[in-house]
Design a protein around this motif. Structure first.
Motif, short mmCIF file in Angstrom:
data_model
loop_
_atom_site.label_atom_id
_atom_site.label_comp_id
_atom_site.label_asym_id
_atom_site.label_seq_id
_atom_site.Cartn_x
_atom_site.Cartn_y
_atom_site.Cartn_z
N THR A 1 58.80 38.30 57.48
CA THR A 1 58.06 37.90 58.67
C THR A 1 58.54 38.74 59.85
O THR A 1 59.60 39.37 59.80
CB THR A 1 58.30 36.42 59.00
OG1 THR A 1 59.69 36.23 59.29
CG2 THR A 1 57.90 35.53 57.83
N GLN A 2 57.76 38.74 60.93
CA GLN A 2 58.18 39.49 62.11
C GLN A 2 59.50 38.96 62.65
O GLN A 2 60.35 39.73 63.12
CB GLN A 2 57.10 39.41 63.19
CG GLN A 2 55.88 40.26 62.91
CD GLN A 2 54.90 40.29 64.06
OE1 GLN A 2 55.04 39.55 65.04
NE2 GLN A 2 53.89 41.14 63.97
N ARG B 1 57.86 44.71 56.43
CA ARG B 1 56.75 43.75 56.58
C ARG B 1 55.84 43.72 55.36
O ARG B 1 55.49 42.65 54.86
CB ARG B 1 55.93 44.12 57.82
CG ARG B 1 56.62 43.86 59.13
CD ARG B 1 56.54 42.39 59.54
NE ARG B 1 55.19 42.05 59.96
CZ ARG B 1 54.53 40.98 59.53
NH1 ARG B 1 55.06 40.18 58.65
NH2 ARG B 1 53.31 40.73 59.98
N GLU C 1 54.96 47.31 65.05
CA GLU C 1 54.05 47.20 63.91
C GLU C 1 52.64 47.65 64.28
O GLU C 1 52.00 48.40 63.54
CB GLU C 1 54.02 45.76 63.40
CG GLU C 1 53.12 45.57 62.19
CD GLU C 1 53.12 44.13 61.68
OE1 GLU C 1 52.22 43.80 60.90
OE2 GLU C 1 54.02 43.35 62.08
#
Length: 234
Positions: free
Chosen positions: A203-204, A197, A222
């Motif tokens: 991106t997630q 990340r 995260e």
């Protein structure tokens, strides 16, 4: 007065030999900062030369009477010169190796999509190409527009670059070291999410594909990792 202080004073008076001696004797420090930026499409020798320029600017601006350790003052100058070049140089450069990896992955993705009748998983791409899931993610995102570790993420606007590279005092240098140690202490999955990340700019959604989990799970991992980092660094 120490040799370092003598050389700095002479260099500030225009002594070229003193400047060259300072660079030579502090090459380890310069390299230690420059290597942080490896993998961003700029040759290591070029990063070192940029670091030398920042180092000499630090020599020029250092106040011998202030009482601060020179290395504490020099580190942000060195990293700042490199970051300025990377920022002002426009689009992120991608190394030939990563471009070749991305091309191989693209061909493998196309081939597998045709044979499977669906989008291949990262595991299938890994088996086809011999690259690790992280290498695949890095190669694919490096050849497209990626997010930066400068981007603030999360409700608290937590930015890793603030601690990793923007060191202005000895206290923040300690924080930088503490953060690196804290990341290394995270459980493997949390550590991978943080690396993908914040250091690779994924991106997630992209991380979820790499780890083959849901985006909701990535978000939870995260948040837990960031909470653990704050606990480790308290």
């Amino acid at each position: 007065m120490s040799r370092l202080e003598d050389l700095i004073r002479l260099a500030q008076q225009g002594d070229r030999a003193a400047s060259e001696a300072l660079v030579t004797e502090n090459s380890g420090l310069i390299w230690s900062v420059a290597r942080r930026f490896l993998g961003r499409g700029v040759d290591g020798d070029d990063l070192y030369q940029l670091g030398c320029l920042g180092f000499l600017k630090a020599v020029e601006g250092f106040d011998l009477e202030y009482g601060t350790q020179f290395s504490t003052y020099a580190v942000p100058k060195i990293s700042g010169e490199i970051r300025r070049f990377l920022r002002d140089d426009g689009a992120v450069k991608v190394s030939r190796t990563i471009k070749e990896q991305a091309a191989t992955i693209k061909m493998a993705r196309s081939s597998l999509t045709n044979s499977l009748g669906r989008e291949p998983s990262v595991t299938e791409l890994s088996e086809k190409t011999g690259y690790s899931p992280e290498e695949i993610a890095l190669a694919e995102t490096a050849t497209a527009a990626t997010e930066s570790i400068q981007r603030e993420t999360g409700e608290d606007g937590f930015s890793l670059e603030d601690v990793l590279t923007d060191t202005q005092t000895e206290e923040s240098l300690v924080e930088k070291i503490s953060l690196k140690q804290a990341i290394s202490n995270l459980p493997e999955r949390e550590r991978i999410v943080i690396q993908l990340r914040y250091f690779h700019g994924l991106t997630q959604e992209r991380v979820a594909k790499v780890l083959q989990v849901s985006q909701v799970q990535v978000s939870r991992i995260e948040k837990k990792a960031l909470a653990n980092l704050r606990i480790f660094m308290d």
